[in-house]
Design an enzyme around this catalytic site. Structure first.
Site, PDB file in Angstrom:
ATOM      1  N   GLU A 208       0.889  -1.176   0.000  1.00 60.81           N
ATOM      2  CA  GLU A 208       0.000   0.000   0.000  1.00 60.81           C
ATOM      3  C   GLU A 208       0.927   1.225   0.000  1.00 60.81           C
ATOM      4  O   GLU A 208       1.043   1.925  -1.011  1.00 60.81           O
ATOM      5  CB  GLU A 208      -0.912  -0.015   1.238  1.00 60.81           C
ATOM      6  CG  GLU A 208      -1.836   1.195   1.346  1.00 60.81           C
ATOM      7  CD  GLU A 208      -2.686   1.203   2.619  1.00 60.81           C
ATOM      8  OE1 GLU A 208      -2.406   0.421   3.548  1.00 60.81           O
ATOM      9  OE2 GLU A 208      -3.639   2.018   2.668  1.00 60.81           O
ATOM     10  N   ASP A 286     -12.263  -0.200   1.179  1.00 58.28           N
ATOM     11  CA  ASP A 286     -11.320  -0.056   2.294  1.00 58.28           C
ATOM     12  C   ASP A 286     -12.028   0.496   3.536  1.00 58.28           C
ATOM     13  O   ASP A 286     -12.415  -0.285   4.413  1.00 58.28           O
ATOM     14  CB  ASP A 286     -10.125   0.827   1.884  1.00 58.28           C
ATOM     15  CG  ASP A 286      -8.856   0.551   2.685  1.00 58.28           C
ATOM     16  OD1 ASP A 286      -8.838  -0.416   3.461  1.00 58.28           O
ATOM     17  OD2 ASP A 286      -7.881   1.307   2.521  1.00 58.28           O
ATOM     18  N   ASP A 287     -12.186   1.815   3.624  1.00 53.53           N
ATOM     19  CA  ASP A 287     -12.830   2.469   4.785  1.00 53.53           C
ATOM     20  C   ASP A 287     -13.807   3.509   4.240  1.00 53.53           C
ATOM     21  O   ASP A 287     -13.509   4.714   4.235  1.00 53.53           O
ATOM     22  CB  ASP A 287     -11.749   3.140   5.642  1.00 53.53           C
ATOM     23  CG  ASP A 287     -10.753   2.127   6.163  1.00 53.53           C
ATOM     24  OD1 ASP A 287     -11.091   1.391   7.103  1.00 53.53           O
ATOM     25  OD2 ASP A 287      -9.640   2.043   5.598  1.00 53.53           O
TER      26      ASP A 287
END
Ligand code: ADE
Ligand code: ZN
Length: 349
Positions: A208, A286-287
């Site tokens: 990432e 993801d979020d």
């Protein structure tokens, strides 16, 4: 290989929203919307460092992964009771069902909660009950992946696995998340080996912000089956060839990568290059409460920012999401058939 029918470019956003898909990279604590954080804080008598939803939202101006994680862990501090975990997961699954997500593999970070005195049982039972109810009420399938926090020790991860042992029937696999740089996958070699012996499926965040070397060690040392993010692989030609040859899926999260400045602009995102190199890339949120959108926002925004992405790529990404899921093969194939049908229907009307 299925070739989707021609779709007019202006109809692509509607197709992206309507096509069935799986979400394989969603941190359930990252689905806590500011409104729910405030509602849970009130319900549980937890003090927050922000005095309004707007003030909290204004703090969502991230410069890198760590600047996000600090706020994300603070937001999760409002979760205390089984019903809180249930409400959070049930709300995510309702949104997911609206976005044509047929199946979600949901990450959770138990150490964030057990460190505050919340029992593992409370966390897992709340999340699992939401998954069961969402299947019955909304027809969405889901499973749970326990993530170890990599900024903590391997000993702490072992203690977490121990706490989760009576609940493993509700957990399909384990992952590795939190601060990547300085915490390489090999730090967790022994605990992942134990999980593998227990029959758990294995994934890890790698590449990432961290280097391609972390992707190599996630594969070679941890023996993971999927790489979460993995966008840094493009800097290593030998790694790209291996990922393509071994059909290791990458769970890519375009809006997260943009908000955390992995790519300075969404138009610079490398999703198209990953697909063109034959990698099993997928699109995920993801979020979503922190990065400006759920899975369909990720699809529509990255397709708008990278006009080289086509309807064929849309089909490939959704097809990959089912192929890379941990659901039984017959189920994966049934979803892929539904995907092809949705493209055919879309081309007709
Ligand atoms: N935890 C929640 N979101 C994360 C991300 N994008 N990377 C690492 N850990 C996380
Ligand atoms: Zn993540």
């Amino acid at each position: 290989m299925y070739t989707p029918p021609p779709i007019a470019p202006e109809r692509l956003p509607a197709l992206l929203a309507a096509m069935p898909k799986a979400e394989l990279h969603i941190h359930i604590e990252g689905s806590l919307e500011p409104e729910m954080i405030f509602a849970l804080a009130r319900r549980n008598g937890v003090d927050l460092a922000y005095d309004s939803v707007e003030a909290l939202r204004r703090a969502y101006a991230f410069t890198d992964l760590q600047s996000f994680l600090d706020i994300y862990y603070a937001g999760a501090s409002v979760l205390l009771h089984e019903q809180d975990f249930y409400d959070m997961a049930r709300a995510y699954l309702a949104r997911a069902a609206m976005q044509a997500i047929a199946h979600a593999e949901i990450f959770f970070d138990p150490q964030t909660h057990t460190a505050r005195g919340v029992a593992m049982d409370t966390v897992v039972r709340g999340l699992h009950r939401a998954c069961v109810d969402a299947q019955a009420q909304l027809g969405i399938s889901s499973s749970l992946i326990l993530c170890f926090l990599r900024h903590l020790s391997e000993e702490d991860a072992f203690a977490t696995l121990e706490q989760a042992t009576p609940l493993l029937e509700h957990i399909i696999g384990v992952g590795l998340d939190s601060s990547e740089l300085g915490h390489p996958p090999e730090k967790f070699a022994r605990v992942f080996a134990r999980c593998r012996k227990l029959g758990l499926r294995l994934v890890a965040h790698a590449g990432e912000e961290g280097p391609p070397a972390y992707i190599w060690s996630a594969l070679d040392v941890l023996k993971v089956e999927r790489i979460d993010h993995g966008v840094q692989a493009l800097h290593d030609a030998a790694l790209m060839q291996r990922l393509a040859r071994e059909r290791i899926a990458l769970t890519v999260c375009p809006l997260s990568n943009h908000k955390l400045r992995v790519f300075q602009d969404l138009s610079q995102h490398n999703l198209k290059q990953l697909l063109d190199a034959g990698l099993v890339a997928t699109v995920n949120s993801d979020d979503p409460a922190y990065f400006g959108g759920y899975v369909n926002d990720n699809f529509t925004q990255v397709f708008a920012a990278v006009p080289q992405l086509t309807a064929q790529d849309a089909w490939q990404l959704a097809h990959n999401s089912f192929a890379a899921s941990f659901a039984p093969e017959a189920q994966r194939r049934a979803w892929q058939d539904r995907l092809a049908e949705s493209f055919e229907t879309f081309a007709r009307v």
